[in-house]
Design a protein around this motif. Sequence first.
Motif, PDB file in Angstrom:
ATOM      1  N   GLY A 265      -9.581   1.916  10.051  1.00 40.01           N
ATOM      2  CA  GLY A 265      -8.497   2.142   9.104  1.00 40.01           C
ATOM      3  C   GLY A 265      -8.487   3.574   8.589  1.00 40.01           C
ATOM      4  O   GLY A 265      -7.435   4.215   8.495  1.00 40.01           O
ATOM      5  N   TYR A 266      -9.668   4.111   8.273  1.00 40.28           N
ATOM      6  CA  TYR A 266      -9.768   5.512   7.840  1.00 40.28           C
ATOM      7  C   TYR A 266      -9.367   6.460   8.976  1.00 40.28           C
ATOM      8  O   TYR A 266      -8.630   7.435   8.767  1.00 40.28           O
ATOM      9  N   LEU A 267      -9.853   6.178  10.177  1.00 45.50           N
ATOM     10  CA  LEU A 267      -9.526   7.050  11.305  1.00 45.50           C
ATOM     11  C   LEU A 267      -8.026   7.033  11.596  1.00 45.50           C
ATOM     12  O   LEU A 267      -7.429   8.073  11.897  1.00 45.50           O
ATOM     13  N   ALA A 268      -7.409   5.865  11.492  1.00 39.85           N
ATOM     14  CA  ALA A 268      -5.981   5.757  11.801  1.00 39.85           C
ATOM     15  C   ALA A 268      -5.131   6.456  10.755  1.00 39.85           C
ATOM     16  O   ALA A 268      -4.081   7.032  11.082  1.00 39.85           O
ATOM     17  N   ASP A 269      -5.545   6.436   9.487  1.00 37.97           N
ATOM     18  CA  ASP A 269      -4.809   7.169   8.455  1.00 37.97           C
ATOM     19  C   ASP A 269      -4.980   8.675   8.616  1.00 37.97           C
ATOM     20  O   ASP A 269      -4.074   9.450   8.293  1.00 37.97           O
ATOM     21  N   ARG A 270      -6.111   9.077   9.123  1.00 42.09           N
ATOM     22  CA  ARG A 270      -6.395  10.510   9.249  1.00 42.09           C
ATOM     23  C   ARG A 270      -5.913  11.099  10.575  1.00 42.09           C
ATOM     24  O   ARG A 270      -5.379  12.210  10.618  1.00 42.09           O
ATOM     25  N   HIS A 271      -6.086  10.347  11.664  1.00 39.58           N
ATOM     26  CA  HIS A 271      -5.805  10.883  12.993  1.00 39.58           C
ATOM     27  C   HIS A 271      -4.692  10.147  13.751  1.00 39.58           C
ATOM     28  O   HIS A 271      -4.362  10.534  14.870  1.00 39.58           O
ATOM     29  N   GLY A 272      -4.158   9.110  13.181  1.00 42.07           N
ATOM     30  CA  GLY A 272      -3.066   8.394  13.829  1.00 42.07           C
ATOM     31  C   GLY A 272      -3.499   7.084  14.440  1.00 42.07           C
ATOM     32  O   GLY A 272      -4.657   6.908  14.838  1.00 42.07           O
TER      33      GLY A 272
ATOM     34  N   ARG B 265       4.094   6.243  14.237  1.00 43.46           N
ATOM     35  CA  ARG B 265       5.022   6.600  13.164  1.00 43.46           C
ATOM     36  C   ARG B 265       4.385   6.407  11.783  1.00 43.46           C
ATOM     37  O   ARG B 265       4.937   5.717  10.926  1.00 43.46           O
ATOM     38  N   PRO B 266       3.208   6.991  11.553  1.00 38.75           N
ATOM     39  CA  PRO B 266       2.575   6.835  10.236  1.00 38.75           C
ATOM     40  C   PRO B 266       3.430   7.471   9.147  1.00 38.75           C
ATOM     41  O   PRO B 266       4.028   8.529   9.342  1.00 38.75           O
TER      42      PRO B 266
ATOM     43  N   ALA C 159       0.819  -1.211   0.000  1.00 39.48           N
ATOM     44  CA  ALA C 159       0.000   0.000   0.000  1.00 39.48           C
ATOM     45  C   ALA C 159       0.859   1.270   0.000  1.00 39.48           C
ATOM     46  O   ALA C 159       1.973   1.278   0.539  1.00 39.48           O
ATOM     47  N   PRO C 160       0.344   2.384  -0.580  1.00 38.54           N
ATOM     48  CA  PRO C 160       1.013   3.678  -0.425  1.00 38.54           C
ATOM     49  C   PRO C 160       0.968   4.115   1.032  1.00 38.54           C
ATOM     50  O   PRO C 160       0.040   3.761   1.766  1.00 38.54           O
ATOM     51  N   ARG C 161       1.957   4.891   1.467  1.00 37.85           N
ATOM     52  CA  ARG C 161       2.098   5.184   2.890  1.00 37.85           C
ATOM     53  C   ARG C 161       0.897   5.915   3.484  1.00 37.85           C
ATOM     54  O   ARG C 161       0.590   5.752   4.661  1.00 37.85           O
ATOM     55  N   GLU C 162       0.189   6.714   2.674  1.00 37.80           N
ATOM     56  CA  GLU C 162      -0.942   7.468   3.217  1.00 37.80           C
ATOM     57  C   GLU C 162      -2.208   6.602   3.358  1.00 37.80           C
ATOM     58  O   GLU C 162      -3.202   7.053   3.907  1.00 37.80           O
ATOM     59  N   ARG C 163      -2.158   5.351   2.876  1.00 35.54           N
ATOM     60  CA  ARG C 163      -3.323   4.474   2.956  1.00 35.54           C
ATOM     61  C   ARG C 163      -2.996   3.149   3.652  1.00 35.54           C
ATOM     62  O   ARG C 163      -3.730   2.168   3.523  1.00 35.54           O
TER      63      ARG C 163
ATOM     64  N   PRO D  98      -6.322  -0.674  13.313  1.00 35.34           N
ATOM     65  CA  PRO D  98      -5.038  -0.051  12.974  1.00 35.34           C
ATOM     66  C   PRO D  98      -3.817  -0.908  13.284  1.00 35.34           C
ATOM     67  O   PRO D  98      -2.691  -0.502  13.008  1.00 35.34           O
ATOM     68  N   GLN D  99      -4.036  -2.093  13.861  1.00 38.88           N
ATOM     69  CA  GLN D  99      -2.902  -2.873  14.366  1.00 38.88           C
ATOM     70  C   GLN D  99      -1.934  -3.294  13.263  1.00 38.88           C
ATOM     71  O   GLN D  99      -0.717  -3.295  13.460  1.00 38.88           O
ATOM     72  N   ALA D 100      -2.450  -3.652  12.099  1.00 41.63           N
ATOM     73  CA  ALA D 100      -1.585  -4.114  11.019  1.00 41.63           C
ATOM     74  C   ALA D 100      -0.586  -3.027  10.614  1.00 41.63           C
ATOM     75  O   ALA D 100       0.617  -3.279  10.475  1.00 41.63           O
ATOM     76  N   ALA D 101      -1.086  -1.807  10.410  1.00 41.56           N
ATOM     77  CA  ALA D 101      -0.197  -0.715  10.006  1.00 41.56           C
ATOM     78  C   ALA D 101       0.781  -0.359  11.122  1.00 41.56           C
ATOM     79  O   ALA D 101       1.980  -0.150  10.867  1.00 41.56           O
TER      80      ALA D 101
END
Length: 459
Positions: A302-309, A428-429, A146-150, A357-360
């Motif tokens: 997943g959306y929340l973790a990409d947006r807010h950490g 560390r997103p 995946a791209p880093r922002e997703r 969010p655990q996988a990322a």
Amino acid sequence: MSTTARSDAATNRRVAMATMIGTTIEWYDFFIYGTAAGLVFSQLFFAPAGPRIGLLLAFATVGISFVFRPLGAVLAGNLGDRYGRRAMLVLTLLLMGGATSLIGLLPTYETAGLAAPVLLLVLRILQGVSAGGEWGGAVLMAVEHAPRERRARAGAFPQLGVPLGMLLASGVTALMTGVIAPGPAFVEWGWRVPFLLSVVLIVVGYVVRRSVDESPIFAEMAERKRRTKVPVVELFRRHWLLVVLAALVFAGNNAAGYMTTGGFITSYATDPDGPVGLDRTPVLVAITAAAALWAVTTYLSGYLADRHGRKRTYLIGYGSLIVTVFPMFLLVNTGSAGLLFLGLALFTFGLGLAYGPQAAWYSEIFPASVRFSGVAVSYALGAVLGGAFAPTIATALVQATGSVLSVGGYLLGMFVLAVVAVCLLRDRPGIDLGVDNQAEQEAGATVLGARAATAPVRA
């Protein structure tokens, strides 16, 4: 959008769907055992022990499989860091599916005596070994493509396999108990059908997993000969603190998942001598519906973790679990199937947020050379600390205290430990996951100032 970008996006979607389908099948196999253990295994395999001790023994076999998950994680981690993520995904799928199908063919204690529970335990151990290696490969395939922002959204897809596997396991069992083999027929032969269905699911999962490409980061590691000889030794020598904290982050969530949507609630709510006394089918339907909500909140996270950490999403999830744990058990105790579902629905909201969010997050705290070993071992140890004997502990607590609220106190303690671990890990997103960024990957993954050595990884 360029042709290359469209091609990459299509590849990422295909990988995400393949990891989700594969983990759904794996966890269906794993959860169907817990469901059957709560409903019939005490009388089929442990009848001489009596109903109370037999139930404890049935749940103990659920827990023993968790003890072997670290072994599977170590084996798959070493092989996955050296030979690739995809090969391990196929191998663990075949091992899990084969063991599950064979459980459906086992003789019971009545026909085979002591050999029956022994064979059951051996096959459950094989399930545990498979589960220990499965998760790490699936999440790395999704996140490293995946791209880093997703990344968190991509990583949520294999996470969806857990609630979807639970939904499928509970749904199939409800169909058997309510329609196809109600009453005594379920005990006589109906319980076998969900296990034997795994044969079909193996074929589907095998085809899907063989269709995806290897992780680009592993391909780069192989091309540059940057693979570590014994990844698990390197992991514990240099990153043991990350393993401990990551395991604790997951332990609270895993305890909650196996306590509520797993075998304990099924057994507790359907016990004819207990305070609830519901029939099997409405309880299974309520758990199936709660698992569907768990899947929705897992994907949302997943959306929340990409947006807010990752950390903030986790803290919201664990905060929700802390607030709803006692109300959930009080609603279960009303004896109403509708209120039981309401309690589980409130509880699974936080369950999904503290899981998606655990996988990322796991992928971002471990360096590339030991990443498979790191995520797999941490996940397996967290499962041992959290879910391994949670149903057994819960059953023993209820038998000792006479109140299911004692189980709520146990879960509350697990949540507090998990929150402490969450606070000690850095978010560390967006960090570069590639092999050329090894030094940054190894530095500052915790807030304790404990920084791993940044010497080049030994090939």
